[in-house]
Scaffold this motif. Structure first.
Motif, PDB file in Angstrom:
ATOM      1  N   LEU A  99      -1.807   7.948  -7.304  1.00 55.68           N
ATOM      2  CA  LEU A  99      -1.351   8.450  -6.004  1.00 55.68           C
ATOM      3  C   LEU A  99      -1.980   9.813  -5.700  1.00 55.68           C
ATOM      4  CD1 LEU A  99       0.741   7.248  -3.918  1.00 55.68           C
ATOM      5  CD2 LEU A  99       2.190   9.149  -4.610  1.00 55.68           C
ATOM      6  N   ALA A 102      -5.639   9.269  -4.968  1.00 58.70           N
ATOM      7  CA  ALA A 102      -5.854   8.736  -3.620  1.00 58.70           C
ATOM      8  C   ALA A 102      -5.675   9.843  -2.576  1.00 58.70           C
ATOM      9  CB  ALA A 102      -4.893   7.580  -3.348  1.00 58.70           C
ATOM     10  N   GLN A 131      -5.390   0.407  -7.983  1.00 65.41           N
ATOM     11  CA  GLN A 131      -4.442   0.962  -7.012  1.00 65.41           C
ATOM     12  C   GLN A 131      -5.059   1.991  -6.078  1.00 65.41           C
ATOM     13  OE1 GLN A 131      -0.572   0.277  -9.859  1.00 65.41           O
ATOM     14  NE2 GLN A 131      -1.053   2.381  -9.333  1.00 65.41           N
ATOM     15  N   GLN A 135      -4.219   2.531  -2.026  1.00 60.82           N
ATOM     16  CA  GLN A 135      -3.469   3.759  -1.739  1.00 60.82           C
ATOM     17  C   GLN A 135      -4.253   4.670  -0.811  1.00 60.82           C
ATOM     18  OE1 GLN A 135      -2.268   5.003  -5.753  1.00 60.82           O
ATOM     19  NE2 GLN A 135      -0.232   4.192  -5.348  1.00 60.82           N
ATOM     20  N   GLU A 138      -3.910   3.280   2.625  1.00 63.98           N
ATOM     21  CA  GLU A 138      -2.612   3.635   3.205  1.00 63.98           C
ATOM     22  C   GLU A 138      -2.658   5.052   3.770  1.00 63.98           C
ATOM     23  OE1 GLU A 138      -0.009   1.722   3.707  1.00 63.98           O
ATOM     24  OE2 GLU A 138       1.426   3.260   4.335  1.00 63.98           O
ATOM     25  N   ARG A 139      -3.238   5.969   3.018  1.00 63.40           N
ATOM     26  CA  ARG A 139      -3.333   7.356   3.484  1.00 63.40           C
ATOM     27  C   ARG A 139      -4.175   7.453   4.754  1.00 63.40           C
ATOM     28  NH1 ARG A 139       0.490   8.529   1.401  1.00 63.40           N
ATOM     29  NH2 ARG A 139       0.857   9.317  -0.693  1.00 63.40           N
TER      30      ARG A 139
ATOM     31  N   PRO B 137       0.455  -1.077  -4.065  1.00 64.61           N
ATOM     32  CA  PRO B 137      -0.018   0.309  -3.902  1.00 64.61           C
ATOM     33  C   PRO B 137       0.229   0.862  -2.505  1.00 64.61           C
ATOM     34  CG  PRO B 137      -1.793  -1.122  -4.732  1.00 64.61           C
ATOM     35  CD  PRO B 137      -0.630  -2.002  -4.428  1.00 64.61           C
ATOM     36  N   ARG B 138       0.228  -0.005  -1.510  1.00 63.15           N
ATOM     37  CA  ARG B 138       0.459   0.484  -0.150  1.00 63.15           C
ATOM     38  C   ARG B 138       1.906   0.928   0.008  1.00 63.15           C
ATOM     39  NH1 ARG B 138      -4.112  -0.708   3.918  1.00 63.15           N
ATOM     40  NH2 ARG B 138      -2.847   0.798   5.027  1.00 63.15           N
ATOM     41  N   ALA B 141       2.399   4.163  -1.940  1.00 62.77           N
ATOM     42  CA  ALA B 141       1.822   5.319  -1.256  1.00 62.77           C
ATOM     43  C   ALA B 141       2.683   5.689  -0.049  1.00 62.77           C
ATOM     44  CB  ALA B 141       0.388   5.021  -0.822  1.00 62.77           C
ATOM     45  N   ASP B 144       5.559   7.491  -1.431  1.00 61.20           N
ATOM     46  CA  ASP B 144       5.211   8.523  -2.416  1.00 61.20           C
ATOM     47  C   ASP B 144       5.958   8.333  -3.720  1.00 61.20           C
ATOM     48  OD1 ASP B 144       3.264  10.240  -1.308  1.00 61.20           O
ATOM     49  OD2 ASP B 144       4.764  10.956   0.117  1.00 61.20           O
TER      50      ASP B 144
END
Ligand SMILES: Cc1cc2nc3c(=O)[nH]c(=O)nc-3n(C[C@H](O)[C@H](O)[C@H](O)COP(=O)(O)OP(=O)(O)OC[C@H]3O[C@@H](n4cnc5c(N)ncnc54)[C@H](O)[C@@H]3O)c2cc1C
Ligand SMILES: Nc1ncnc2c1ncn2[C@@H]1O[C@H](COP(=O)(O)O)[C@@H](O)[C@H]1O
Lengths: 280, 386
Positions: A99, A102, A131, A135, A138-139, B137-138, B141, B144
């Motif tokens: 995380l 990413a 991942q 991730q 998504e960001r 993972p989405r 994320a 968090d």
């Protein structure tokens, strides 16, 4: 899109597990001596990026996060034909989980600029999570195609074949999009002699090289330090343990003639039960 | 750059004088366990039943209900089947646009669903499949929250956090999800925790956990959840789905697997393995990653961490050293016979029968004796086998 695609490819440097040099006899890694290499999965992503540029025009930017030696894989990418590379390197990134990685890559991408397609490897051989790609998507609030094994562009749309359980899917998306490339994609082509030679020349002149490879820090990309490194990582490795002996004790058969060894196993196990058509 | 799977220095040495640690139950409270159910065109995926089995154990440890969420369209008896396999409550997101898995619409409904809950589940589990590894993972994320990939064991336990990096986190976390996975390239297992925030997430390898026996007629709650998709969820469309009927016997369904590694020396060695496999009923040929990487045999035959997890009744490993990444894919096999010329090979630590010798001497002898055993035990050879 007159000038083709602005392609980013995310690459990571990993320890080379295959090389005997970095391995202790018990299979653990000797980090001081371990060789480094471009994550094998990222080679497929690199191939996808370069192939897309070749077919449809545009530019390829390689982006990596890692300690300073990671510049080696950007040089390698340059030799393969990418146009430029960025390395995010900062001590405060140490112990980042996926995380936090990413997040840092997301800030780096924003710093580097506009893009149409981001290619990632499916996974790394050290983190081994698959991942970071999703991730990152998504960001960046992007659609994603993971496990991609075939990629083309028609009428400005991305057509991608992705693996699913027991088959595959064909998906279509308009860029911008993030794609993770599976290892069933085409392998990376050898670098051309010219490419290798050019990078060799560049390495002699730091100021020339600096035009192609830029090293940046968390301050440059304006990242929130609280979200980076150990602090920004929601997971922690609390404990590692040697894998204990499972399956009980192994009955060893050795030091006899081959036919005796096999006979011994047959008499002492139930292997015969599984022979063709079973015992009646 | 350190990785998730590396021990972080702060935890290596526990403090000598341990101060009384603050109880952090309010940050990581006990809670429900949620399983994401996966199906392809209405076929419930086996990993979902395995996750319900694993989730049930975690939920029982915390005396909490087991929840399941499924998205799709016209799901038929799937919600009830999920109840019969252990779920107490099944949340159903039904919408024509959810018929096939697609990242963004699924991400939308699952995130909206989680946000609609009064409290977050303690644990959320997904399969380490092409779908689970795409979606998990989405979600992680978005919230968090911590996500551990490819776990092979799960548990609930306490954790004393003493790292000074973030003093606000120091304390005793009484109920954490232990997400356990093999660590890279080393014979180590890593226990990964993320107790700072619920849901604590993990994906789990298909074929590793044990499903519960189906309990027909088991009662549970089935609740429809609202589906509100947005235009940006349709930025990607599915053009076509192809299900490939696998040629030959599927590795995950075979009773017997004869597996080859680098010790075979050449690609041709696999012909000998096929011959050995032919001695058995419902047998398939598997391989280590090293020989797959060398191109001796297709990826579909790879067993291990980055290949398939198998659990046949009989596993014969030929010229395979038994690296942890291979072992996690086959160690639950009923009977493991290993052939290796190195008596110190790690595979002999977990095989049931170990034969120290050269594959090319042992295997032909095995084939000979197996054929003999068959004919003497009165089993008729299939007429016309060439
Ligand atoms: C992230 C990651 C993921 C991985 N995923 C997987 C995975 O999914 N599956 C997997 O298998 N591996 C995986 N690996 C690789 C794994 O670590 C090992 O490298 C691999 O399993 C070794 O393959 P092997 O046993 O065939 O080869 P080796 O380790 O080279 O072993 C060969 C063995 O054959 C024996 N031998 C040699 N000649 C003979 C002979 N004539 N007769 C009998 N025995 C002989 C040798 O004594 C030796 O023990 C992964 C590694 C990493 C880092
Ligand atoms: N430090 C990094 N720098 C650049 N790209 C990365 C980094 N870590 C992961 N990635 C990308 O994300 C993919 C998946 O990594 P992982 O989630 O670690 O398995 C890799 O194949 C890379 O494309």
């Amino acid at each position: 899109m007159a000038s083709g695609f602005r392609i980013f490819v995310m690459v990571k440097q990993v320890p080379d597990m295959g090389a005997k040099a970095g391995l202790n006899p018990d299979g653990t890694i000797d980090r001081a001596r371990a060789k480094r290499m471009l994550n094998p999965f990222d080679k497929f992503a690199l191939q996808a990026a370069l192939h897309t540029k070749k077919m449809y025009g545009g530019s390829v930017t390689a982006i990596s996060m890692g300690p300073p030696p990671a510049v080696e894989i950007l040089l390698e990418a340059l030799a393969h034909g990418v146009d430029r590379g960025f390395l995010l390197s900062d001590r405060r990134l140490a112990a980042s989980d996926t995380l936090a990685t990413a997040y840092a890559l997301y800030k780096t991408i924003q710093h580097v600029g506009e893009f149409d397609i981001i290619f990632c490897g499916l996974q790394t051989t050290d983190g081994d999570t698959a991942q970071v790609g999703p991730q990152l998507a998504e960001r960046l609030n992007l659609p994603q195609v993971t496990y991609c094994e075939d990629f083309s562009v028609k009428d400005g749309n991305v057509h991608a074949r992705r693996i699913i359980e027991g088959g595959h899917q064909v998906v279509i998306a308009k860029p911008p999009v993030l794609v993770t490339i599976a290892n069933s994609y085409h392998p990376l082509e050898y670098k051309s002699f010219r490419g290798a030679w050019r990078v060799q020349q560049l390495q002699r002149k730091q100021e020339e090289l600096a035009k192609y490879i830029t090293t940046i820090t968390l301050d440059d990309v304006g990242a929130d330090i609280e979200r980076c490194g150990l602090k920004g990582s929601p997971t922690i490795v609390a404990k590692t343990e040697k894998v204990g002996e499972i399956g009980g004790s192994c009955t060893m058969h050795e030091g006899k003639s081959v036919d005796e060894l096999v006979k011994e196993v047959i008499t002492n196990s139930n292997v015969e039960e599984y022979l063709l058509a079973g015992k009646s | 750059m350190a990785d998730e799977t590396e021990p972080k220095k702060e935890d290596a040495k526990p403090e000598r004088e341990k101060p009384e640690l603050k109880d952090m139950s309010d940050i990581c409270p006990i809670g429900k366990v949620l399983v994401f159910a996966e199906h392809i065109l209405g076929d419930l995926q086996p990993v979902t039943l395995e996750l319900l089995g694993a989730g049930r154990i975690l939920a029982d440890k915390m005396s909490q209900p087991l929840l399941c969420v499924v998205a799709g369209h016209e799901l038929g008896d799937i919600p009830q089947r999920l109840v019969e396999y252990g779920a107490d409550v099944v949340y159903v997101a039904d919408h024509p646009e959810l018929k096939n898995y697609r990242t963004l619409p699924y991400r939308r409904v699952i995130c909206d669903f989680l946000e609609s809950l009064p409290t977050q589940p303690h644990t959320m589990l997904l399969g380490s499949t092409t779908t689970g590894r795409d979606l998990a993972p989405r979600i992680a994320a978005h919230f968090d929250t911590g996500l551990t990939a490819d776990t092979t064991e799960l548990d609930i336990g306490h954790y004393e956090h003493t790292s000074k990096v973030d003093p606000t986190k120091i304390g005793l976390y009484p109920n954490c999800l232990y997400a356990i996975r093999p660590s890279f390239g080393e014979s180590l297992k890593a226990r990964i925790l993320g107790p700072w925030k619920n849901p604590q997430m993990a994906t789990t390898r298909p074929g590793v956990m044990t499903p519960l026996t189906r309990e027909p007629g088991r009662k549970g709650e089935i609740i429809q959840v609202p589906v509100k998709l947005q235009e940006e969820d349709f930025r990607l469309s599915v053009d076509e789905i192809v299900r490939e009927v696998s040629k030959g016997i599927n590795l995950t369904e075979a009773d017997v697997i004869v597996s080859g590694g680098y010790g075979l020396g050449t690609q041709e060695g696999f012909n000998l393995l096929q011959e050995l496999a032919n001695c058995f009923d419902n047998a398939a040929v598997g391989a280590s990653r090293k020989v797959v990487d060398l191109g001796w045999i297709p990826y579909q035959n790879q067993i291990g961490q980055t290949g398939k997890t198998v659990r046949p009744k009989l596993y014969i490993a030929c010229g395979i050293s038994g690296a942890i990444q291979h072992r996690v894919g086959m160690s639950k096999s009923g009977l493991i016979i290993a052939i290796n010329k190195d008596p110190e090979a790690p595979i002999f630590k977990f095989a049931h029968h170990g034969i120290v010798g050269d594959c090319y001497q042992i295997i032909p002898e095995m084939i000979k004796q197996f054929k003999l055993a068959k004919s003497t035990s009165g089993v008729k050879e299939v007429v016309g086998t060439h």
